[in-house]
Scaffold this active site. Structure first.
Site, mmCIF file in Angstrom:
data_model
loop_
_atom_site.group_PDB
_atom_site.id
_atom_site.type_symbol
_atom_site.label_atom_id
_atom_site.label_comp_id
_atom_site.label_asym_id
_atom_site.label_seq_id
_atom_site.Cartn_x
_atom_site.Cartn_y
_atom_site.Cartn_z
ATOM 1 N N LEU A 515 33.188 70.207 18.047
ATOM 2 C CA LEU A 515 33.845 70.310 17.034
ATOM 3 C C LEU A 515 35.062 68.444 16.619
ATOM 4 O O LEU A 515 35.567 67.931 16.327
ATOM 5 C CB LEU A 515 35.142 70.845 16.891
ATOM 6 C CG LEU A 515 34.175 72.456 16.891
ATOM 7 C CD1 LEU A 515 35.220 73.058 17.288
ATOM 8 C CD2 LEU A 515 33.562 72.600 15.807
ATOM 9 N N GLY A 516 35.098 68.032 18.582
ATOM 10 C CA GLY A 516 36.645 66.412 18.359
ATOM 11 C C GLY A 516 36.485 65.864 19.553
ATOM 12 O O GLY A 516 36.160 67.210 21.034
ATOM 13 N N GLY A 518 40.598 64.584 22.071
ATOM 14 C CA GLY A 518 42.220 64.808 21.582
ATOM 15 C C GLY A 518 42.301 64.296 23.352
ATOM 16 O O GLY A 518 41.520 63.677 24.452
ATOM 17 N N GLY A 519 43.477 64.768 23.765
ATOM 18 C CA GLY A 519 44.052 64.241 24.292
ATOM 19 C C GLY A 519 44.512 64.806 25.932
ATOM 20 O O GLY A 519 43.688 64.065 27.357
ATOM 21 N N PHE A 520 43.407 66.118 25.634
ATOM 22 C CA PHE A 520 43.352 67.011 26.267
ATOM 23 C C PHE A 520 41.869 66.641 27.025
ATOM 24 O O PHE A 520 41.912 66.256 28.445
ATOM 25 C CB PHE A 520 44.029 68.217 25.643
ATOM 26 C CG PHE A 520 43.429 69.914 27.214
ATOM 27 C CD1 PHE A 520 45.038 70.036 27.521
ATOM 28 C CD2 PHE A 520 42.361 69.965 26.913
ATOM 29 C CE1 PHE A 520 44.437 71.365 28.673
ATOM 30 C CE2 PHE A 520 42.231 70.760 28.170
ATOM 31 C CZ PHE A 520 43.219 71.612 28.807
ATOM 32 N N PRO A 522 38.025 67.189 25.828
ATOM 33 C CA PRO A 522 36.434 68.125 24.032
ATOM 34 C C PRO A 522 37.111 69.228 23.924
ATOM 35 O O PRO A 522 37.252 69.928 24.866
ATOM 36 C CB PRO A 522 35.826 66.639 24.922
ATOM 37 C CG PRO A 522 35.414 67.537 26.416
ATOM 38 C CD PRO A 522 36.418 67.138 25.927
ATOM 39 N N VAL A 523 36.437 69.392 22.148
ATOM 40 C CA VAL A 523 37.135 70.818 21.905
ATOM 41 C C VAL A 523 35.172 71.421 21.413
ATOM 42 O O VAL A 523 34.878 70.319 20.889
ATOM 43 C CB VAL A 523 37.607 71.177 20.885
ATOM 44 C CG1 VAL A 523 38.102 72.427 20.099
ATOM 45 C CG2 VAL A 523 39.153 70.630 21.013
ATOM 46 N N LYS A 537 38.513 74.709 24.720
ATOM 47 C CA LYS A 537 38.941 72.804 24.550
ATOM 48 C C LYS A 537 38.891 72.909 26.663
ATOM 49 O O LYS A 537 38.952 73.286 27.114
ATOM 50 C CB LYS A 537 40.255 73.254 24.962
ATOM 51 C CG LYS A 537 41.491 71.978 24.014
ATOM 52 C CD LYS A 537 42.729 72.438 24.146
ATOM 53 C CE LYS A 537 43.464 71.087 24.408
ATOM 54 N NZ LYS A 537 45.148 71.929 23.632
ATOM 55 N N ASP A 634 55.309 67.575 20.015
ATOM 56 C CA ASP A 634 53.677 66.979 20.254
ATOM 57 C C ASP A 634 52.895 67.760 18.655
ATOM 58 O O ASP A 634 52.198 67.768 18.643
ATOM 59 C CB ASP A 634 52.608 67.189 21.341
ATOM 60 C CG ASP A 634 51.445 65.426 20.766
ATOM 61 O OD1 ASP A 634 51.817 64.747 19.976
ATOM 62 O OD2 ASP A 634 50.756 65.549 21.164
#
Length: 820
Positions: A515-516, A518-520, A522-523, A537, A634
């Site tokens: 899906l995308g 982020g900083g954490f 992939p999702v 996540k 955040d």
């Protein structure tokens, strides 16, 4: 002539009916105005609503009082802290279903809030015969919904049918707050509330500290309170579940009764006597010195029938005898011999005691007493345990950790099992609950413990040798952080998923399911065997975020429940893998709509306004209404997820920080967040507070209105960022120029300008100038005048100081180490 006289009489009757000082109805329709001197009366004429003045006061308030009996006894006040100085006040229901109290020139001085922002047809406000003032409306599907009710916002009186407690879904806390004085209904010094830290229990706060505690619920009553056995007059109950925690009483007879918190902090069940036409205290709570919180300190027992009232439990001694000799018992007691799990410990059973403070406790509603003992015995930090429910032989488990505080002798049939050193068994001659233990078993326990120590040393040596071997082969080894064991203690009721389950659900983390990122990390989208869609996540091994952020998300999101917070379904830990499993948000994140030229046109103003409200309610819950005060740190468009109905849900709590109940600010050398959303005092000086999130929220509001990113905003004619440009337009009375062109056909001008105004108040440069989130929610809901905003924090890139080390990565969560 006779016909003319008859017509005149009819006209006079109609005039008196419709223009009499008291409106003889129990409800009012949208935009119907109630003036000072007019009232609404419930159908059974038990309650009346209108304007009143307390005794010895000329101020005017909108309130509800008894009419049929106890005439004039006020049970609820709307504008407690905003009195009217004259009789020019008016009251109505707006077409949106909001209650509006106005004065003089039409300025709104008080308004109700709403847990939903859907459009309603013909909202109606009605005073019910139980004292509840409700607002209802018909939604777009033809269903009649409850929009607002006074029972959700108690004053100093709890009527039968009202809840005292907390709703984790809506974030509403229902507390009693005393009047300041008998003639002043403004917020007083005393608050009666249900604390949900650990196992829920009732507290009364007074003058900024805990005044008294009514103890945890034992299935029949609060521990330490007078007997609440079943009776023919009224029933009581205490409900504890994932959605809400509350105390409630219901009348079973025609008696008139209420729970009243008086201005001096005393609290009692008041009952009306028809014969003498007065109130009498049917049950007084907290009426002796032993009800003062922690009078005898840790492990001290208070007994009102003794002088002095404080003593130490058997096996304990005074911690500071010199202070006890001066009648200062607050230092409490300590064990004569320290606890030591390695040499064996037993449990001393005591009875006739109010249960200790449960704020540092753990509970399980389904465990039996035997399972409860085992759970406490396995954890050396557990100092006591007990059954939760005394009905039907007892069920549920309650464990205490740390010192036992606020013990009081009372007629109580529950047993409390306190951890004691085994050596005190013979020294003190205590009656100890041993659950089948005997001296031979204790000796065997000691021998086995010694053998286990040697075995542990051998296992450690083997593991260390194996780790060295694996490191030599270039393999990376991670020890599971010991804090992750806290996940089980938190009783979060989260599912643990195996890595194979997650792999199967995501088609082995297929790129097609991604899906995308982020900083954490992939999702991925996944589908469980049950057919439920999930968002997976995965912590990236190259991510700057690590196990601390993973732990944060599991603990914070697992404990928080609100309609505007994303729901965590479970987690997975397998070797190096750290995975979080969330409910799937079909519309992904807000930034994908907001900053995309095509999709932004589908996001019309009513939906954007609902999103602003939803985010505000979610942040308010984090700051004020949740069990824990949480600073998100955040907040940004990428961390606002949208469900299938486009309702917003705050996500990504990896950087969140928990504050204590009274803590409002802190300092840190490690500044984390996202460029463009970080408040100036946090970015430059490392000062963090709830106002840090307020700043981020203000940025979000201006981005939602404009459809532009704060950081990327630029115009040829000005040298401002989005915040500076919005403020410049405000000062020039050109606010609407900030609005996205795609909103021209759907906007409501008053809502757009109010949203911009509130956003500018939130991004003011000085933290102390920014409103709290409770004020933000009220300002968004109301129609009253707002204070003018001061100049916002300008973060134009060319004026940043040279030492300001911002990352150049777009919309990625960053970590800054800023000198102070």
């Amino acid at each position: 002539m006779e016909g003319l006289f008859t017509s005149l009489l009819i006209s006079i009757a109609l005039f008196l009916l419709f223009f009499s000082p008291s409106v003889a109805v129990d409800s009012i329709a949208a935009n119907q105005v109630i003036k000072d001197g007019e009232t609404i009366v419930s159908a059974g004429e038990m309650y009346e609503l209108g304007f009143f003045s307390p005794a010895k006061s000329n101020n005017r308030y909108l309130g509800i009082w008894y009419k049929k009996i106890a005439t004039g006894t006020v049970v609820w006040v709307a504008n407690r802290d905003l009195p009217l100085s004259n009789t020019s006040g008016t009251f109505k229901v707006s077409s949106q279903g909001l209650l509006l109290l106005s004065c003089c020139d039409g300025t709104v001085i008080w308004s109700s809030s709403s847990s939903t922002f859907a459009r309603y047809i013909n909202p109606v406000a009605q005073l019910l015969d139980n004292g509840n003032f409700v607002v209802k409306g018909v939604n777009s599907t033809g269903d009649t919904n409850l929009i607002w009710q006074s029972f959700d916002y108690p004053g100093d009186t709890l009527l039968p049918g009202m809840k005292l407690g907390k709703d984790f879904v809506t974030g509403i806390s229902r507390n009693l707050t005393s009047w300041k004085s008998p003639s002043d209904p403004s917020l007083g010094q005393y608050v009666n509330y249900v604390d949900t830290n650990g196992y829920p229990q009732g507290f009364i706060l007074g003058q900024g500290s805990v005044k008294s505690r009514v103890g945890p619920w034992n299935g029949i009553r609060f521990s330490g309170l007078p007997d609440e056995m079943p009776n023919p007059i009224y029933s009581v109950d205490f409900v504890v579940n994932q959605k809400e925690v509350y105390y409630i009483s219901e009348l079973k007879s025609s008696a008139v009764q209420m729970l009243h918190l008086k201005w001096d902090g005393s609290i009692a069940i008041m009952r009306w006597r028809n014969r003498s036409q007065d109130w009498f205290a049917f049950s007084n709570f907290l009426q002796d010195i032993c009800n003062g919180y922690g009078l005898c300190g840790p492990y001290g027992i208070c007994n009102i029938n003794k002088t002095p009232p404080c003593t130490c439990m058997d096996g304990f001694e005074q911690k500071r005898p010199d202070e006890w000799n001066t009648a200062d018992w607050s230092s409490g007691c300590q064990l004569k011999s320290p606890l030591d799990c390695r040499v064996g410990e037993v449990f001393w059973k005591i009875r006739g005691m109010k249960f200790p403070d449960t704020r540092h406790s753990w509970y399980n509603l389904s465990m039996n007493l035997g399972e409860c003992e085992k759970a406490c015995r396995k954890n050396c930090s557990c100092t006591a345990y007990a059954n939760l429910d005394i009905r039907g032989g007892g069920s549920g488990c309650l464990l205490w950790f740390g010192e036992l505080m606020d013990l009081k002798v009372c007629e109580e049939s529950q047993d409390l099992y306190i951890r004691m050193p085994a050596s005190l068994l013979t020294d003190e001659g205590l009656t100890v609950f041993q659950s089948g233990f005997n001296k031979k078993f204790q000796v065997l326990t000691v021998v086995l413990s010694i053998l286990l120590v040697f075995l542990g040393i051998a296992v450690y040596a083997c593991c260390k040798k194996k780790r060295s071997y694996m490191k030599g082969r270039g393999l990376r080894v991670h020890a599971i952080d010991k804090r992750y064991s806290d996940v089980e203690k938190e009783d979060l009721q989260l599912n643990f998923f195996s890595l194979s389950q997650i792999g199967k659900a995501t088609n082995n983390f297929s790129i097609n399911n991604k899906l995308g990122e982020g900083g954490f990390g992939p999702v991925y989208k996944g589908v469980l065997e049950s057919g439920q869609e999930i968002a997976v996540k995965q912590l990236s091994k190259t991510s700057e975020q690590g196990y601390d952020e993973f732990y944060n998300e599991v603990v914070f999101v697992g404990r928080l429940q609100h309609r505007n917070l994303v729901k965590l379904l479970g987690y997975c830990m397998d070797g190096d893998e750290r995975i979080l499993i969330y409910e799937y948000m079909s519309n992904k994140s807000l930034d994908l709509f907001l900053f995309d030229e095509t999709k932004s046109s589908t996001l019309e103003w009513p939906r954007r306004f609902c999103i602003i409200h939803g985010i505000a309610r979610g942040v308010l819950y984090l700051h004020q209404d949740s069990r824990f005060r949480i600073i998100h740190r955040d907040l940004k468009a990428g961390n606002i997820l949208l469900d299938h109905d486009m309702n917003p849900k705050i996500s990504d709590f990896g950087l969140a920080r928990e504050f204590g109940g009274d803590q409002i600010a802190a300092k840190t050398k490690k500044v984390v967040g996202t460029y463009g959303y970080i408040s100036p005092e946090y970015a430059i000086h490392g000062r963090i507070s709830v106002k840090s999130d307020v700043f981020s929220f203000g940025v979000l509001v201006l981005e939602i209105v404009s459809g532009k990113k704060n950081r990327e905003f630029s115009r040829e004619d000005v040298n401002d960022n989005l915040l500076g440009y919005a403020w410049r337009l405000y000062t020039e009375n050109r606010c609407l120029e900030l609005m996205s062109p795609s909103l021209v056909n759907s906007c409501i001008i008053s809502e757009v300008t109010r949203s911009i105004h509130v956003g500018l108040l939130c991004v003011q440069n000085r933290a102390q100038d920014r409103p709290t989130m409770s004020s933000v929610v009220m300002m968004l809901n109301g129609d009253g005048a707002l204070p003018p905003p001061k100049q916002p924090a300008f973060f134009a890139e060319e004026i940043l100081p040279n030492h300001y080390p911002y990352s150049t990565v777009d919309e990625a969560t960053i970590t800054l180490v800023v000198p102070r």
